[in-house]
Design a protein around this motif. Sequence first.
Motif, mmCIF file in Angstrom:
data_model
loop_
_atom_site.group_PDB
_atom_site.id
_atom_site.type_symbol
_atom_site.label_atom_id
_atom_site.label_comp_id
_atom_site.label_asym_id
_atom_site.label_seq_id
_atom_site.Cartn_x
_atom_site.Cartn_y
_atom_site.Cartn_z
ATOM 1 N N VAL A 1 -1.962 5.447 5.230
ATOM 2 C CA VAL A 1 -2.534 4.783 4.033
ATOM 3 C C VAL A 1 -1.614 4.345 3.015
ATOM 4 C CG1 VAL A 1 -3.671 5.502 1.834
ATOM 5 C CG2 VAL A 1 -4.272 6.621 4.119
ATOM 6 N N ILE A 2 -1.567 2.971 2.624
ATOM 7 C CA ILE A 2 -0.472 2.438 1.860
ATOM 8 C C ILE A 2 -1.131 2.390 0.287
ATOM 9 C CG2 ILE A 2 0.769 0.453 1.321
ATOM 10 C CD1 ILE A 2 1.771 1.847 3.655
ATOM 11 N N ARG A 3 -0.488 2.941 -0.727
ATOM 12 C CA ARG A 3 -1.164 2.974 -1.982
ATOM 13 C C ARG A 3 0.162 2.182 -2.963
ATOM 14 N NH1 ARG A 3 -2.982 8.734 -1.413
ATOM 15 N NH2 ARG A 3 -5.189 8.475 -0.964
ATOM 16 N N GLY A 4 -0.312 1.508 -3.814
ATOM 17 C CA GLY A 4 0.521 1.079 -4.899
ATOM 18 C C GLY A 4 1.197 -0.378 -4.278
ATOM 19 N N ALA A 5 1.174 -0.915 -3.166
ATOM 20 C CA ALA A 5 1.890 -2.228 -2.944
ATOM 21 C C ALA A 5 1.178 -3.280 -3.769
ATOM 22 C CB ALA A 5 1.485 -2.450 -1.415
ATOM 23 N N ARG A 6 2.038 -4.138 -3.952
ATOM 24 C CA ARG A 6 1.291 -5.359 -4.750
ATOM 25 C C ARG A 6 1.902 -6.774 -4.164
ATOM 26 N NH1 ARG A 6 4.705 -8.634 -8.116
ATOM 27 N NH2 ARG A 6 7.102 -7.933 -7.864
ATOM 28 N N VAL A 7 0.951 -7.772 -4.218
ATOM 29 C CA VAL A 7 1.056 -9.002 -3.764
ATOM 30 C C VAL A 7 2.209 -9.654 -4.320
ATOM 31 C CG1 VAL A 7 0.351 -11.284 -3.029
ATOM 32 C CG2 VAL A 7 -1.014 -9.198 -2.610
ATOM 33 N N VAL A 8 3.511 -9.965 -4.017
ATOM 34 C CA VAL A 8 4.386 -11.081 -4.353
ATOM 35 C C VAL A 8 3.996 -12.389 -4.536
ATOM 36 C CG1 VAL A 8 6.846 -11.558 -4.419
ATOM 37 C CG2 VAL A 8 6.346 -9.376 -3.980
ATOM 38 N N LYS A 9 3.777 -12.769 -3.438
ATOM 39 C CA LYS A 9 3.397 -14.327 -3.027
ATOM 40 C C LYS A 9 2.489 -14.443 -2.017
ATOM 41 C CE LYS A 9 7.572 -16.101 -3.241
ATOM 42 N NZ LYS A 9 8.576 -17.179 -2.878
ATOM 43 N N SER A 10 1.827 -15.590 -1.868
ATOM 44 C CA SER A 10 0.714 -15.908 -0.960
ATOM 45 C C SER A 10 1.121 -17.466 -0.976
ATOM 46 C CB SER A 10 -0.333 -15.413 -1.261
ATOM 47 O OG SER A 10 -1.121 -15.184 -0.064
ATOM 48 N N TYR A 11 1.429 -18.048 -0.007
ATOM 49 C CA TYR A 11 1.698 -19.348 0.325
ATOM 50 C C TYR A 11 1.382 -19.988 1.773
ATOM 51 C CZ TYR A 11 5.973 -17.282 1.760
ATOM 52 O OH TYR A 11 7.149 -16.457 2.511
ATOM 53 N N PRO A 12 1.302 -21.361 1.769
ATOM 54 C CA PRO A 12 1.128 -21.749 3.207
ATOM 55 C C PRO A 12 2.630 -22.136 3.903
ATOM 56 C CG PRO A 12 0.660 -23.329 1.689
ATOM 57 C CD PRO A 12 0.838 -22.266 0.610
ATOM 58 N N VAL A 13 2.781 -21.759 5.107
ATOM 59 C CA VAL A 13 3.908 -22.235 5.875
ATOM 60 C C VAL A 13 3.585 -23.396 6.699
ATOM 61 C CG1 VAL A 13 5.900 -21.133 7.309
ATOM 62 C CG2 VAL A 13 4.633 -19.696 5.586
ATOM 63 N N ASP B 1 -0.130 -25.164 9.389
ATOM 64 C CA ASP B 1 -1.107 -24.134 9.933
ATOM 65 C C ASP B 1 -0.975 -22.709 9.948
ATOM 66 O OD1 ASP B 1 -3.492 -23.940 11.643
ATOM 67 O OD2 ASP B 1 -2.422 -23.459 13.367
ATOM 68 N N THR B 2 -0.372 -22.286 9.059
ATOM 69 C CA THR B 2 -0.055 -20.813 8.722
ATOM 70 C C THR B 2 0.017 -20.463 7.334
ATOM 71 O OG1 THR B 2 1.481 -20.953 10.757
ATOM 72 C CG2 THR B 2 1.733 -19.039 9.531
ATOM 73 N N TYR B 3 -0.264 -19.315 6.975
ATOM 74 C CA TYR B 3 -0.354 -18.644 5.766
ATOM 75 C C TYR B 3 0.475 -17.488 5.741
ATOM 76 C CZ TYR B 3 -2.221 -19.575 1.017
ATOM 77 O OH TYR B 3 -2.330 -20.023 -0.007
ATOM 78 N N ALA B 4 1.258 -17.361 4.779
ATOM 79 C CA ALA B 4 2.162 -16.234 4.583
ATOM 80 C C ALA B 4 1.806 -15.450 3.411
ATOM 81 C CB ALA B 4 3.702 -16.583 4.664
ATOM 82 N N THR B 5 1.748 -14.203 3.370
ATOM 83 C CA THR B 5 1.738 -13.279 2.347
ATOM 84 C C THR B 5 2.802 -12.015 2.266
ATOM 85 O OG1 THR B 5 -0.674 -13.485 2.329
ATOM 86 C CG2 THR B 5 0.269 -11.507 0.952
ATOM 87 N N GLU B 6 3.439 -11.954 1.095
ATOM 88 C CA GLU B 6 4.698 -11.161 0.979
ATOM 89 C C GLU B 6 4.043 -10.010 -0.011
ATOM 90 O OE1 GLU B 6 8.077 -13.069 -0.854
ATOM 91 O OE2 GLU B 6 8.032 -14.817 0.599
ATOM 92 N N LEU B 7 4.388 -8.740 0.481
ATOM 93 C CA LEU B 7 3.981 -7.524 -0.310
ATOM 94 C C LEU B 7 5.235 -6.653 -0.723
ATOM 95 C CD1 LEU B 7 1.033 -6.113 1.719
ATOM 96 C CD2 LEU B 7 1.018 -7.413 -0.625
ATOM 97 N N GLU B 8 5.185 -6.230 -1.529
ATOM 98 C CA GLU B 8 6.234 -5.231 -2.122
ATOM 99 C C GLU B 8 5.722 -3.706 -2.506
ATOM 100 O OE1 GLU B 8 9.480 -6.659 -4.940
ATOM 101 O OE2 GLU B 8 8.158 -5.589 -6.156
ATOM 102 N N LEU B 9 6.563 -2.820 -1.984
ATOM 103 C CA LEU B 9 6.053 -1.394 -2.136
ATOM 104 C C LEU B 9 7.207 -0.353 -2.884
ATOM 105 C CD1 LEU B 9 3.882 0.708 -1.802
ATOM 106 C CD2 LEU B 9 4.871 1.311 0.313
ATOM 107 N N ASP B 10 6.917 -0.285 -4.122
ATOM 108 C CA ASP B 10 7.886 0.446 -4.730
ATOM 109 C C ASP B 10 7.746 1.920 -4.667
ATOM 110 O OD1 ASP B 10 9.796 1.504 -6.708
ATOM 111 O OD2 ASP B 10 9.019 0.265 -8.477
ATOM 112 N N MET B 11 8.725 2.636 -3.914
ATOM 113 C CA MET B 11 8.474 3.973 -3.833
ATOM 114 C C MET B 11 8.351 4.887 -5.037
ATOM 115 S SD MET B 11 7.733 3.615 -0.756
ATOM 116 C CE MET B 11 7.767 5.510 -0.229
ATOM 117 N N ARG B 12 8.851 4.406 -6.194
ATOM 118 C CA ARG B 12 8.542 5.203 -7.216
ATOM 119 C C ARG B 12 7.244 5.133 -7.788
ATOM 120 N NH1 ARG B 12 11.279 7.168 -11.711
ATOM 121 N NH2 ARG B 12 13.459 6.442 -10.980
#
Length: 158
Positions: A111-123, A126-137
Amino acid sequence: MTKINHQLRVVISFIGAVLISGCSSFFDKQVEWETVEPEEYPVLSAIGYAPIATQRGKSDNDRALMAMRASKLDAYRELAEQVYGQKLDGSQSVSNLVMQDSRLKASVEGVIRGARVVKSYPVGEDTYATELELDMRKVYDIYLTVAKPKRIRDVTYY
């Protein structure tokens, strides 16, 4: 018959005395607890990818939206691998000293709680990318509200 009953009573009394005296150690002290906080909080990051053309949808916009969602799920999978690790199951079979079958299965669960989407963009086209960040604090703060971890602060014996 009375001699056996008397011996049985003596044995039961002895066992009862041992059990009662063993339980007394639970009642002659008071334990005070305090929460434990880590010294450092890492920030984990993950990138998920998904192809656009192979997504189901009536239009290019629908397929792009599905690729966005799929890339986000892929990024969450990568975060779960970092937090919980990856379970690997493998098997091989040999017959007459000749490899017959070799299988490797990987899975991740958590279970991942507290993650946030940093960026979502086409690469590319024909490809899409999404960057997530999880601050352990942030994860730790969420954990505190649910589990309230503790450690012994003081023990007083009576």
